[in-house]
Scaffold this motif. Structure first.
Motif, PDB file in Angstrom:
ATOM      1  N   THR A   1       0.821  -1.204   0.000  1.00  0.00           N
ATOM      2  CA  THR A   1       0.000   0.000   0.000  1.00  0.00           C
ATOM      3  C   THR A   1       0.860   1.260   0.000  1.00  0.00           C
ATOM      4  O   THR A   1       0.397   2.350  -0.355  1.00  0.00           O
ATOM      5  CB  THR A   1      -0.942   0.024   1.212  1.00  0.00           C
ATOM      6  N   SER A   2       2.109   1.099   0.375  1.00  0.00           N
ATOM      7  CA  SER A   2       3.122   2.161   0.283  1.00  0.00           C
ATOM      8  C   SER A   2       4.480   1.493   0.452  1.00  0.00           C
ATOM      9  O   SER A   2       4.563   0.314   0.792  1.00  0.00           O
ATOM     10  CB  SER A   2       2.906   3.252   1.355  1.00  0.00           C
ATOM     11  N   GLY A   3       5.533   2.259   0.205  1.00  0.00           N
ATOM     12  CA  GLY A   3       6.856   1.670   0.370  1.00  0.00           C
ATOM     13  C   GLY A   3       7.972   2.604  -0.053  1.00  0.00           C
ATOM     14  O   GLY A   3       7.745   3.596  -0.745  1.00  0.00           O
ATOM     15  N   VAL A   4       9.168   2.262   0.367  1.00  0.00           N
ATOM     16  CA  VAL A   4      10.367   3.026   0.054  1.00  0.00           C
ATOM     17  C   VAL A   4      11.281   2.177  -0.822  1.00  0.00           C
ATOM     18  O   VAL A   4      11.661   1.067  -0.448  1.00  0.00           O
ATOM     19  CB  VAL A   4      11.112   3.454   1.331  1.00  0.00           C
ATOM     20  N   LEU A   5      11.627   2.706  -1.981  1.00  0.00           N
ATOM     21  CA  LEU A   5      12.537   2.058  -2.918  1.00  0.00           C
ATOM     22  C   LEU A   5      13.913   2.707  -2.765  1.00  0.00           C
ATOM     23  O   LEU A   5      14.038   3.927  -2.878  1.00  0.00           O
ATOM     24  CB  LEU A   5      12.026   2.218  -4.345  1.00  0.00           C
ATOM     25  N   VAL A   6      14.926   1.895  -2.498  1.00  0.00           N
ATOM     26  CA  VAL A   6      16.295   2.392  -2.309  1.00  0.00           C
ATOM     27  C   VAL A   6      17.143   1.892  -3.469  1.00  0.00           C
ATOM     28  O   VAL A   6      17.231   0.686  -3.719  1.00  0.00           O
ATOM     29  CB  VAL A   6      16.882   1.906  -0.973  1.00  0.00           C
ATOM     30  N   MET A   7      17.768   2.840  -4.189  1.00  0.00           N
ATOM     31  CA  MET A   7      18.567   2.502  -5.365  1.00  0.00           C
ATOM     32  C   MET A   7      19.994   3.023  -5.192  1.00  0.00           C
ATOM     33  O   MET A   7      20.197   4.205  -4.894  1.00  0.00           O
ATOM     34  CB  MET A   7      17.925   3.112  -6.616  1.00  0.00           C
ATOM     35  N   LYS A   8      20.939   2.123  -5.406  1.00  0.00           N
ATOM     36  CA  LYS A   8      22.345   2.476  -5.237  1.00  0.00           C
ATOM     37  C   LYS A   8      22.980   2.788  -6.591  1.00  0.00           C
ATOM     38  O   LYS A   8      22.894   2.005  -7.538  1.00  0.00           O
ATOM     39  CB  LYS A   8      23.093   1.315  -4.584  1.00  0.00           C
ATOM     40  N   TYR A   9      23.625   3.956  -6.660  1.00  0.00           N
ATOM     41  CA  TYR A   9      24.411   4.384  -7.816  1.00  0.00           C
ATOM     42  C   TYR A   9      25.862   4.556  -7.377  1.00  0.00           C
ATOM     43  O   TYR A   9      26.152   4.581  -6.172  1.00  0.00           O
ATOM     44  CB  TYR A   9      23.847   5.678  -8.386  1.00  0.00           C
TER      45      TYR A   9
ATOM     46  N   LYS B   1       0.001   5.038  -1.412  1.00  0.00           N
ATOM     47  CA  LYS B   1      -1.410   5.123  -1.764  1.00  0.00           C
ATOM     48  C   LYS B   1      -2.293   5.070  -0.517  1.00  0.00           C
ATOM     49  O   LYS B   1      -3.512   5.174  -0.609  1.00  0.00           O
ATOM     50  CB  LYS B   1      -1.783   3.968  -2.701  1.00  0.00           C
ATOM     51  N   ASP B   2      -1.666   4.887   0.654  1.00  0.00           N
ATOM     52  CA  ASP B   2      -2.401   4.773   1.911  1.00  0.00           C
ATOM     53  C   ASP B   2      -2.282   6.014   2.778  1.00  0.00           C
ATOM     54  O   ASP B   2      -2.758   6.057   3.912  1.00  0.00           O
ATOM     55  CB  ASP B   2      -1.921   3.546   2.685  1.00  0.00           C
ATOM     56  N   SER B   3      -1.624   7.036   2.267  1.00  0.00           N
ATOM     57  CA  SER B   3      -1.400   8.274   3.020  1.00  0.00           C
ATOM     58  C   SER B   3      -0.963   9.349   2.042  1.00  0.00           C
ATOM     59  O   SER B   3      -0.680   9.059   0.878  1.00  0.00           O
ATOM     60  CB  SER B   3      -0.324   8.069   4.097  1.00  0.00           C
ATOM     61  N   GLU B   4      -0.887  10.589   2.511  1.00  0.00           N
ATOM     62  CA  GLU B   4      -0.490  11.665   1.607  1.00  0.00           C
ATOM     63  C   GLU B   4       0.451  12.632   2.299  1.00  0.00           C
ATOM     64  O   GLU B   4       0.523  12.701   3.536  1.00  0.00           O
ATOM     65  CB  GLU B   4      -1.714  12.413   1.086  1.00  0.00           C
ATOM     66  N   SER B   5       1.175  13.365   1.496  1.00  0.00           N
ATOM     67  CA  SER B   5       2.075  14.401   1.985  1.00  0.00           C
ATOM     68  C   SER B   5       2.432  15.284   0.806  1.00  0.00           C
ATOM     69  O   SER B   5       2.114  14.942  -0.335  1.00  0.00           O
ATOM     70  CB  SER B   5       3.346  13.787   2.582  1.00  0.00           C
TER      71      SER B   5
END
Length: 336
Positions: A213-221, A232-236
Motif C-alpha cells: 500500500t506504500s513503500g520506500v525504494l532504495v537505489m544504489k548508484y 497510496k495509503d497516506s499523503e504528503s
C-alpha cells in the motif's frame, strides 16, 4: 494518426480522452471495452464523438483505419493486449506500468523493433518541458550526492480496500500496488536521468492481501543513493530533490506532472524557478510528442524510450520480488 482507446476506467475517462481534445494530430477513431462495460464505452463514444465502439478485440485489430492502440486496461493484461496488437501490425501506446515483468517488457520491445512498429510507454513526466529543463540543468550540479523522491497520494480506492473491497489497484493478482502504480513515476524520473541502478531494494508496507500500500525504494548508484517513497495509503507534499556538490534542484509537486522546477547553485543567493509546461492536462505533452515522433519517422526516440521502460521494469520487478510481493503472473510462470 488514428487511435483506438482500450478501456473505460479512470485513466481513459479523466486522462487520455480529455487530453486528446488538445491534440488535433491524433484522432480517437474507436473505443474498446469488454462486453460488461459496453454501455460505458458507448457513453464515452457519444461524449467524445468517437465513431466506433468495439467489444471484440480481434475485430478492432482487423480495422485497417486504426494505426495505434492505446492500452488503458488493468496492469495484468497489458502484455497480452500489447502482443496481440503488435502481431496484428498496430502501433502501441502502453499506459504505465508497461507490463508486469521485465520478461514481458523485453518480449514486447523486441517484437516492436523486429516489426519496425512504434511503441511508447505513457509516462507523462518524461515528455514534459520541465523535465527537459531538469536534464539541461543537471550537469551544473556537479557530482551528484543524493536523490530523494516522494509521491504520496491517498487513493480514492483505499477506503474500499480497508473495507475488504479490493479494486485492481490493490490486487496482487492484477499486478497492482504502490510500487507499480505510483512509485513507478519516481523510478522513471530517476532512471531517465541516471540509468539503471547497480542495486535496488524495496521496503514496503504490506496490506492484508499481500499488496504494498506504500513503500520506500532504495537505489544504489556509484556516487549516491536514491530514495523513492510512493504511497497510496497516506499523503504528503510531493517533491523530488537532486543534490550535487555544486548545487541542488527540486521538482515541485506530483512527479507525474512536474508543475515547477527550482534550481540553486553554490555561490548564488537566488533560486531560479522554471514553469515551462504549456498545457493544463499533463498528458497533452506526451501525446503530442508521440505524434511528432511518428510523423517524423524518428525511430531512434522509440528505441530510447523502450530502453528506459525495460530498465525501469527490471528494477521494479527485482525490488518487488526481493520484498516478497507475489503477482498472479509469477504464479502462472511457476505453474507453467
Amino acid at each position: 494518426m488514428k487511435l483506438a482507446v482500450l478501456g473505460t476506467g479512470f485513466i481513459v475517462k479523466e486522462g487520455i480522452l480529455p487530453a486528446l481534445q488538445n491534440v488535433p494530430e491524433i484522432e480517437a477513431a474507436a473505443i474498446f471495452a469488454r462486453p460488461r462495460s459496453q454501455a460505458k464505452a458507448e457513453e464515452l463514444a457519444r461524449q467524445y464523438k468517437i465513431p466506433r465502439v468495439y467489444t471484440d478485440y480481434e475485430e478492432l485489430l482487423a480495422d485497417q483505419e486504426i494505426d495505434f492502440v492505446y492500452i488503458g486496461l488493468t496492469n495484468s493484461v497489458h502484455y497480452e493486449y500489447g502482443k496481440k496488437a503488435l502481431l496484428a501490425g498496430k502501433h502501441v501506446i502502453m499506459e504505465k506500468p508497461f507490463a508486469s515483468t521485465a520478461a514481458e517488457v523485453r518480449e514486447l520491445c523486441e517484437l516492436a523493433l523486429a516489426k519496425n512498429l512504434y511503441m511508447f510507454e505513457a509516462v507523462t513526466l518524461l515528455h514534459l518541458p520541465n523535465y527537459q529543463v531538469i536534464k539541461e540543468q543537471l550537469p551544473k550540479l556537479g557530482k551528484i550526492t543524493a536523490v530523494q523522491a516522494n509521491y504520496s497520494q491517498y487513493s480514492s480506492r483505499y477506503d474500499k480496500y480497508l473495507a475488504g473491497d479490493v479494486q485492481p489497484a490493490f490486487n496482487p493478482e492484477l499486478s497492482g500496488g504502490a510500487l507499480y502504480d505510483i512509485n513507478i513515476y519516481n523510478l522513471n524520473f530517476i532512471v531517465g536521468l541516471f540509468g539503471a541502478p547497480a542495486e535496488a531494494s524495496y521496503l514496503p508496507n504490506i496490506g492484508f492481501n499481500g499488496i504494498d500500500t506504500s513503500g520506500v525504494l532504495v537505489m544504489k548508484y556509484p556516487t549516491f543513493t536514491a530514495v523513492a517513497l510512493g504511497a497510496k495509503d497516506s499523503e504528503s507534499p510531493c517533491f523530488i530533490t537532486v543534490q550535487g556538490e555544486k548545487g541542488w534542484l527540486r521538482a515541485v509537486g506530483a512527479p507525474n506532472a512536474l508543475a515547477a522546477v527550482e534550481v540553486s547553485l553554490h555561490g548564488s543567493h537566488e533560486t531560479t524557478r522554471y514553469e515551462l509546461n504549456r498545457y493544463p492536462h499533463r498528458m497533452v505533452h506526451e501525446l503530442k510528442e508521440f505524434a511528432r515522433i511518428y510523423e517524423a519517422g524518428d525511430y531512434k526516440s522509440v528505441q530510447k524510450g523502450l530502453d528506459i521502460s525495460l530498465a525501469v521494469m527490471e528494477t521494479a520487478e527485482r525490488a518487488r520480488k526481493d520484498a516478497g510481493i507475489v503477482f498472479g503472473c509469477d504464479k502462472n510462470v511457476a505453474e507453467g
